[in-house]
Design a protein around this motif. Sequence first.
Motif, PDB file in Angstrom:
ATOM      1  N   ASN A  29      46.215  46.259  51.252  1.00  0.00           N
ATOM      2  CA  ASN A  29      47.595  46.476  50.134  1.00  0.00           C
ATOM      3  C   ASN A  29      47.999  45.329  49.684  1.00  0.00           C
ATOM      4  N   ARG A  30      46.753  45.272  49.006  1.00  0.00           N
ATOM      5  CA  ARG A  30      46.885  43.909  47.914  1.00  0.00           C
ATOM      6  C   ARG A  30      45.940  43.618  47.091  1.00  0.00           C
ATOM      7  N   ARG A  31      46.444  43.399  46.158  1.00  0.00           N
ATOM      8  CA  ARG A  31      45.856  43.369  44.167  1.00  0.00           C
ATOM      9  C   ARG A  31      44.862  42.350  44.023  1.00  0.00           C
ATOM     10  N   ARG A  32      44.275  42.472  43.657  1.00  0.00           N
ATOM     11  CA  ARG A  32      43.633  41.267  43.087  1.00  0.00           C
ATOM     12  C   ARG A  32      43.314  41.594  41.562  1.00  0.00           C
ATOM     13  N   VAL A  33      43.146  40.416  40.894  1.00  0.00           N
ATOM     14  CA  VAL A  33      42.739  39.534  39.915  1.00  0.00           C
ATOM     15  C   VAL A  33      42.104  38.683  39.633  1.00  0.00           C
ATOM     16  N   VAL A  34      40.973  39.637  38.682  1.00  0.00           N
ATOM     17  CA  VAL A  34      40.626  38.315  38.744  1.00  0.00           C
ATOM     18  C   VAL A  34      40.158  37.966  36.649  1.00  0.00           C
ATOM     19  N   THR A  35      40.490  36.526  36.728  1.00  0.00           N
ATOM     20  CA  THR A  35      41.018  35.742  35.580  1.00  0.00           C
ATOM     21  C   THR A  35      39.707  35.286  35.265  1.00  0.00           C
ATOM     22  N   GLY A  68      42.932  50.126  40.153  1.00  0.00           N
ATOM     23  CA  GLY A  68      44.545  49.116  40.107  1.00  0.00           C
ATOM     24  C   GLY A  68      44.304  48.070  40.293  1.00  0.00           C
ATOM     25  N   ASP A  69      42.350  47.194  40.475  1.00  0.00           N
ATOM     26  CA  ASP A  69      42.383  46.018  40.092  1.00  0.00           C
ATOM     27  C   ASP A  69      42.724  45.503  39.115  1.00  0.00           C
ATOM     28  N   LEU A  70      42.752  44.043  38.881  1.00  0.00           N
ATOM     29  CA  LEU A  70      43.384  43.719  37.464  1.00  0.00           C
ATOM     30  C   LEU A  70      42.426  42.826  36.885  1.00  0.00           C
ATOM     31  N   LEU A  71      41.758  42.442  34.976  1.00  0.00           N
ATOM     32  CA  LEU A  71      41.289  41.600  35.191  1.00  0.00           C
ATOM     33  C   LEU A  71      41.746  41.102  34.125  1.00  0.00           C
ATOM     34  N   LEU A  72      42.297  39.625  33.616  1.00  0.00           N
ATOM     35  CA  LEU A  72      42.736  38.990  32.671  1.00  0.00           C
ATOM     36  C   LEU A  72      41.481  38.028  31.976  1.00  0.00           C
ATOM     37  N   LEU A  73      41.966  38.150  30.643  1.00  0.00           N
ATOM     38  CA  LEU A  73      41.204  37.823  29.474  1.00  0.00           C
ATOM     39  C   LEU A  73      41.682  37.029  28.853  1.00  0.00           C
ATOM     40  N   ASP A  74      40.787  36.238  29.019  1.00  0.00           N
ATOM     41  CA  ASP A  74      41.584  34.768  27.953  1.00  0.00           C
ATOM     42  C   ASP A  74      40.365  34.583  26.203  1.00  0.00           C
ATOM     43  N   VAL A  75      40.786  35.523  25.264  1.00  0.00           N
ATOM     44  CA  VAL A  75      39.662  36.079  23.902  1.00  0.00           C
ATOM     45  C   VAL A  75      40.448  35.180  22.645  1.00  0.00           C
ATOM     46  N   ASP A  76      39.803  34.840  22.178  1.00  0.00           N
ATOM     47  CA  ASP A  76      39.939  34.019  20.740  1.00  0.00           C
ATOM     48  C   ASP A  76      39.534  35.099  20.226  1.00  0.00           C
ATOM     49  N   VAL A  77      40.773  35.039  19.346  1.00  0.00           N
ATOM     50  CA  VAL A  77      41.009  36.868  17.268  1.00  0.00           C
ATOM     51  C   VAL A  77      40.425  35.776  17.044  1.00  0.00           C
TER      52      VAL A  77
END
Length: 175
Positions: free
Chosen positions: A133-139, A165-174
């Motif tokens: 019952n945990r959420r994984r967040v990949v950054t 349901g796991d999340l992926l957070l990307l930092d992208v330059d536009v």
Amino acid sequence: DPKSALNWFSLSNQSSYATVYRESLPLGPLATKMLERAGHARMDFIALGAGDGKQEVRLVQHLLEQADARGGKMHPDLSLYLVDISQPLLSEALRHANTSLSGRSGVTVWAIQGNFHHLPRYTQLHYAPQRANRRRVVTMLGNTLGNLDNEPTFFRHCLVGFAPGDLLLLDVDVT
């Protein structure tokens, strides 16, 4: 190598760099969205290419503040896994995370020295989140995505062990 790590650390901690690339990230609103999406504050943050860990720690701090602001409804249970191939940077990230998050209950910090291109080999990051019952967040913050040779191949092969349901957070330059 240590010299490259020192060069990156020096550059990324200059005030002009920090203003443009670090402080401009909307980490507070991102933390709000993560809490809304997860519905709880039981998360594993897997910070790929964490560098000095400052952005990842700021994100965790925002999430903790927002969970606290919601009163007794959310009890944080966060694990921050800092993954980096550079031992000097990983040591700095671990020091920073421990200093910044010390005294805060509900947070555990782990350092994994390794190549995130081999992420499926790190079995401690792969479990059945449905049972936990945990959420994984990949950054991937700080232009980590820009260091990949082939983004589709990376996502297809290295993130294979993650669940819906796991999340992926990307930092992208536009540009």
